[in-house]
Design an enzyme around this catalytic site. Structure first.
Site, short mmCIF file in Angstrom:
data_model
loop_
_atom_site.label_atom_id
_atom_site.label_comp_id
_atom_site.label_asym_id
_atom_site.label_seq_id
_atom_site.Cartn_x
_atom_site.Cartn_y
_atom_site.Cartn_z
N HIS A 1 0.82 -1.21 0.00
CA HIS A 1 0.00 0.00 0.00
C HIS A 1 0.86 1.27 0.00
O HIS A 1 0.34 2.38 -0.20
CB HIS A 1 -0.93 0.00 1.22
CG HIS A 1 -2.30 0.54 0.92
ND1 HIS A 1 -2.54 1.48 -0.06
CD2 HIS A 1 -3.51 0.26 1.48
CE1 HIS A 1 -3.83 1.76 -0.09
NE2 HIS A 1 -4.44 1.03 0.84
N ASP B 1 -2.21 1.93 -4.86
CA ASP B 1 -3.49 2.38 -4.32
C ASP B 1 -4.52 1.25 -4.39
O ASP B 1 -4.49 0.41 -5.29
CB ASP B 1 -4.01 3.59 -5.10
CG ASP B 1 -3.13 4.82 -4.91
OD1 ASP B 1 -2.48 4.91 -3.84
OD2 ASP B 1 -3.08 5.67 -5.81
#
Length: 424
Positions: free
Chosen positions: A396, A400
Site C-alpha cells: 500500500h 493504491d
C-alpha cells in the site's frame, strides 16, 4: 602426516558471512577429493563445499546453524605428507542449490569411492520398532500423503537419508497390506507427553527472515475476487485433448501467467520493485513471474523470465522445469532471483481465501485458491459453474487500493473471456 586446513571460501557477490547449514562428514571420517564436506547457505541459495584433498577429518570448525565469516576455519583434514603449512581457502563451490539440510541430524558420509546407489525402499517386517513419542523424519508432502492414506508414519520404515520416510516407502508399506487396523485401538488414544525442538537453520531460517522482513517493512493489504473459470477450464481441456500428446498438458498456471502479462500492460505499476531505502520505484517492461513452489525444505520462488514473450506451452514447460529443479534442490541462484511479480497457488489445498505475503522488493503477489463447482445465477437461471477466488496482496506504500482492485478485475475479465488473452 600433515594437516590440511580449509577456510570458508569467498562465494562472491560481496558476501562476508554465510550460515553453516549441514555437515556431510564427522570427525574420524575418511574423505576423498571432490567429496562434499558441508552445505553453506547464502541469502539466495545453498552451496556445496567440496574437499580439495584425500584424508581424514580431524576437526570441524562450526556447528549447523552457526553464521561463519568468510576466511574462518571450516574444517581440518589429516593428509599424507606435510599438508598445507598455512591455512588456505576451500576450493570454489561446485554446486548451488536451494536445498536445506536433508535431515535434522548430521549424516555420516563415506568416501565417494565407496558410495553405492541408494537401494529401492523396502519395508522389512510388519512395522518399524519406534517409540510412541518418536517423530519420524518426513517432508510435509509425505506427512499429508500418509494422513490421506490413514497411515501412521511411525510404523513406516524410511529409506531416505537418516531414515527419512519417502513417498515410495508409503507405497511399499501399503503393498505389504499394512494399515492402521494392524495396531491396537488403544494405542491411537494413548496419552502423549512428548516434545520436539527443531532448530531453525538453513533454508527455514532464510524463509523466516524474509517473511518477517516483508511483513514489517511493507504495508500489506489484500483483495479477494471471485472468478468464473468455467470457460477457461473448457478451453484448457480442449487444448489438452488436441495437443496434449505432442505439446504437453496444460495446467491453469500458464493461463494465469498469460493473464498477468496482458493485464500488466494497463497496470505497469504492479510490475515493479520498490527500494524503500532509496525511495525509488522501478517499473519494468520485462515480466519475470516468480512461481511460488513448495519443496521438502520450504517455499521456493523460481522465476519464469520474460513471460511476456512466451506461449502457453512455453510457459508450461518452463514452470514445470523450474518447479522440478526447486523440489530436487537443483535450482540455481539466478533461477531463484530477479522476479518482478509473484504468482502463488496452494493447488487443491487452496482454500477459499488466503492472504499471501509480498515477495519483497516486489509490490504485488497474486494468490490462487482452489476451483470448486457451485450453483450460480446466470441470466436468471441457476446453473453449475466452476468458481475460483484470487486472493492477492499489494504494498500500500506504492499501490493504491483502487488500482489493485481494477488490476484484479482486469485479470478476471481475461480469464472469464479467454479469447481476450490472445487478442492483440
Amino acid at each position: 602426516m600433515g594437516t590440511h586446513v580449509i577456510k570458508m571460501p569467498d562465494i562472491g557477490e560481496g558476501i562476508a558471512e554465510v550460515e553453516l547449514s549441514q555437515w556431510h562428514v564427522k570427525v574420524g571420517d575418511l574423505v576423498v577429493e571432490d567429496q562434499v564436506l558441508a552445505d553453506v547457505m547464502t541469502d539466495k541459495a545453498m552451496v556445496d563445499i567440496p574437499s580439495p584433498v584425500h584424508g581424514k577429518v580431524i576437526a570441524l570448525g562450526g556447528q549447523p546453524g552457526e553464521v561463519m565469516a568468510v576466511g574462518s576455519v571450516l574444517i581440518s583434514i589429516e593428509v599424507e605428507g606435510a599438508g598445507n603449512l598455512k591455512e588456505s581457502a576451500a576450493p570454489a563451490p561446485v554446486k548451488e542449490a536451494p536445498a536445506a539440510p536433508k535431515a535434522e541430524a548430521v549424516v555420516e558420509s563415506k568416501p565417494a569411492a565407496a558410495a553405492a546407489p541408494r537401494p529401492a525402499p523396502v519395508c522389512q517386517g510388519p512395522m518399524v520398532a519406534r517409540e510412541a513419542d518418536e517423530r519420524p523424519l518426513a517432508s510435509p508432502a509425505v506427512r499429508k500423503h500418509a494422513l490421506d492414506l490413514g497411515i501412521q508414519l511411525r510404523l513406516v520404515r524410511g529409506s531416505g537419508p537418516a531414515g527419512r520416510v519417502l513417498h515410495e516407502d508409503l507405497e511399499a508399506y501399503l503393498a505389504q497390506g499394512q494399515s492402521n487396523a494392524s495396531t491396537p485401538v488403544a494405542a491411537a488414544y494413548a496419552q502423549r507427553n512428548d516434545e520436539e525442538q527443531i532448530q531453525v537453520i538453513g533454508m527455514r531460517r532464510k524463509i523466516a527472515q524474509r517473511m518477517q522482513d516483508a511483513t514489517q517493512r511493507a504495508a500489506h493489504f489484500s483483495y479477494v475476487e471471485e472468478i468464473d473459470v468455467t470457460a477457461i477450464e473448457e478451453l484448457r481441456a480442449h487444448l489438452n485433448e488436441k495437443h496434449g500428446a505432442s505439446r504437453g498438458k496444460l495446467t491453469l498456471l500458464p493461463f494465469l501467467v498469460r493473464a498477468l502479462v496482458v493485464a500488466l500492460r494497463d497496470f505497469p505499476q504492479m510490475n515493479a520493485r520498490y527500494d524503500d531505502e532509496a525511495q525509488v520505484i522501478t517499473r519494468l517492461g520485462a515480466v519475470h513471474v516468480g512461481v511460488a513452489t513448495q519443496s521438502d525444505v520450504g517455499l521456493m520462488v523460481p522465476v519464469v523470465r520474460h513471460a511476456e514473450a512466451r506461449s502457453l506451452w512455453d510457459s508450461a514447460a518452463e514452470i514445470s522445469r523450474l518447479a522440478n529443479a526447486a523440489r530436487n534442490g537443483k535450482a540455481s541462484r539466478d533461477e531463484l532471483s530477479g522476479s518482478t511479480i509473484t504468482l502463488t497457488s496452494l493447488g487443491a489445498l487452496g482454500g477459499i481465501v488466503s492472504t499471501p505475503v509480498l515477495n519483497l522488493p516486489e509490490v504485488a503477489i497474486v494468490g490462487v485458491n482452489k476451483i470448486v463447482e457451485r450453483p450460480m445465477v446466470v441470466k436468471g437461471q441457476v446453473v453449475i459453474r466452476k468458481m475460483m477466488n484470487l486472493s492477492s496482496s499489494f504494498d500500500h506504500r506504492v499501490v493504491d487500493g483502487m488500482d489493485a482492485a481494477l488490476f484484479i478485475q482486469a485479470i478476471r475479465g481475461l480469464l472469464e473471456q479467454p479469447a481476450t488473452l490472445f487478442v492483440e
